[in-house]
Design a protein around this motif. Structure first.
Motif, mmCIF file in Angstrom:
data_model
loop_
_atom_site.group_PDB
_atom_site.id
_atom_site.type_symbol
_atom_site.label_atom_id
_atom_site.label_comp_id
_atom_site.label_asym_id
_atom_site.label_seq_id
_atom_site.Cartn_x
_atom_site.Cartn_y
_atom_site.Cartn_z
ATOM 1 N N SER A 57 0.746 -1.298 -0.103
ATOM 2 C CA SER A 57 0.087 -0.201 0.204
ATOM 3 C C SER A 57 1.380 1.111 -0.057
ATOM 4 N N VAL A 65 0.663 4.335 -3.025
ATOM 5 C CA VAL A 65 0.628 6.047 -2.352
ATOM 6 C C VAL A 65 2.177 6.361 -3.314
ATOM 7 N N ALA A 67 -0.945 10.280 4.244
ATOM 8 C CA ALA A 67 -1.794 9.595 3.474
ATOM 9 C C ALA A 67 -0.346 8.277 3.584
ATOM 10 N N VAL A 68 0.835 8.561 3.735
ATOM 11 C CA VAL A 68 1.735 7.793 3.247
ATOM 12 C C VAL A 68 2.311 7.549 4.841
ATOM 13 N N THR A 73 -0.558 5.288 6.368
ATOM 14 C CA THR A 73 -0.869 3.929 4.988
ATOM 15 C C THR A 73 -0.189 3.172 5.853
ATOM 16 N N GLY A 90 -4.911 3.690 0.494
ATOM 17 C CA GLY A 90 -3.943 3.487 -1.259
ATOM 18 C C GLY A 90 -4.542 3.462 -1.673
ATOM 19 N N VAL A 111 -5.797 7.402 -2.898
ATOM 20 C CA VAL A 111 -5.207 8.206 -3.491
ATOM 21 C C VAL A 111 -4.945 7.430 -5.042
#
Length: 403
Positions: free
Chosen positions: A245, A249, A304-305, A308, A372, A375
């Motif tokens: 994931s 991303v 987001a990273v 994840t 993931g 995005v």
């Protein structure tokens, strides 16, 4: 890149609006590097606030600090387009403004954490002193533009005094936070009014292609901050092992940034500024939202990273919206900022607003599959927007776009 012989002192006169092969100078590119530091500081602080679940609390400081960064860059850029002599005095005053940017950047963490704007106010003061000195020099050495230059110097100085008074009021704790925010908005309006008032005396001779290039380069700087944010996020989560994931991303984030750059590049800003110089204020001011959206996207991608791999404060939907909201804002504001100078843009508003709506639905649609997938869906929508725009433009034949 433009190269000129450097002299100790050159008379500062207005440059020609149709000067051939006008491009950014090496000094302008060096100047931009200091803004890389300032923007990075803003992006990091916004990202940390979102990760910790305090998005509502950090949006205000983000918009305020980013305005100071953007406005200082913009006012320098338009002055340079009209009066760049690139001699020793010009370079030294530019150095002063660069130092101001770095002082401002150093104060970003305190502004976000404690509402302490002392360092930011000091850095902004240094930048304004340098710019006022440039305008006073232009007033002395360019008789034809003296009235406009003096108006700029007077207006900038007056508003700067008000900024200092606002900081003094904050130090004395005379007004509450809400009242200080109102004062901030009033002073922002005053800042925006200064160029409009000054140009009523006589328009400065800014170069449309030079200005369009400078804005495009600043766009790339902001996109570069998103790349850095993704890289920083990956560095944080690699300690717990590489996940599929995370790769999704990172890859989707890169595709997204490339698509947004492509959409911006499709707008013929230079041509629009050449034919509709009277609407340049609307185009230039409208970019505050475009640039702020790109800066916020950098924070969103880092969120987001990290979500994840570590599943920090935000859930997948919250992290997805940290990416989707600035992306949707970019789509909408891209049209808003360019519509005053482009009666018929290659990037159609129906396509942009449709893409914005789809992007805002993406976090809900992909919630079950994780951040993931969200995005990736946002990146797919952005790439599709580029594809639709390029294909429709080529088939329509109304614009020539080179890809």
């Amino acid at each position: 890149m433009e190269r000129r012989r450097i002299s100790v002192r050159t008379r500062m006169t207005a440059r020609a609006v149709d000067e051939p092969h006008r491009a950014s100078t090496q000094l302008e590119l060096l100047f931009d590097l200091t803004f890389v530091v300032a923007i990075a500081a803003v992006v990091v602080q916004l990202g940390h606030g979102i990760i910790e679940g305090h998005a509502a609390e950090v949006v205000g400081p983000f918009l305020q600090v980013f305005f100071a960064v953007w406005w200082a860059w913009m006012t320098f850029t338009w002055f340079a387009s009209s009066y760049d002599t690139d001699d020793v005095p010009y370079r030294l005053l530019t150095l002063l403004q660069m130092g101001g940017v770095l002082v401002l950047a150093a104060g970003v963490p305190s502004a976000f954490a404690d509402g302490d704007y002392r360092a930011i106010t000091l850095g902004y003061l240094m930048m304004r002193v340098g710019l006022v000195a440039q305008w006073l020099r232009a007033a002395r050495e360019d008789p034809e533009g003296r009235g406009t230059a003096l108006r700029y110097a007077t207006g900038i100085s007056a508003v700067e005094v008000l900024w200092l008074l606002r900081q003094l009021v904050a130090e004395l704790d005379v007004l509450g936070g809400a009242a200080l925010d109102v004062v901030f908005l009033v002073l922002v309006m005053a800042e925006l009014a200064v160029p409009m008032w000054a140009e009523r005396s006589r328009n400065t001779s800014w170069h449309p292609h030079h200005i369009a290039e400078r804005y495009a380069l600043f766009t790339i700087i902001l996109l570069g901050e998103s790349v850095l944010a993704v890289s920083t996020g990956i560095a944080h989560v690699l300690e717990s092992g590489l996940h599929v994931s995370l790769v999704v991303v990172a890859g989707s984030g890169l595709v997204l940034l490339f698509a947004l750059w492509w959409l911006y590049e499709l707008e013929p800003s230079a041509d629009g500024l050449s034919t509709r110089r009277g609407r340049a204020f609307l185009w230039g001011y409208g970019h505050y939202g475009v640039f702020a959206a790109l800066a916020a996207l950098g924070s969103g991608l880092e969120v987001a990273v990290r979500q994840t791999a570590t599943h920090e404060a935000l859930d997948a939907v919250g992290a997805g919206y940290a990416v989707a909201v600035p992306t949707a804002a970019f789509f909408a504001l891209l049209w808003v900022s360019h519509s005053p100078i482009l009666p018929r843009s290659p990037v159609r508003p129906a396509v942009l607003f449709g893409a914005a709506a789809l992007v805002l639905l993406a976090p809900v649609a992909g919630a079950g599959a994780g951040v993931g997938a969200i995005v990736a869906l946002v990146a797919l929508i952005a790439a599709g927007t580029v594809a639709v725009t390029v294909v429709s433009t080529r088939w329509g034949g109304s614009h020539s776009i080179h890809i």
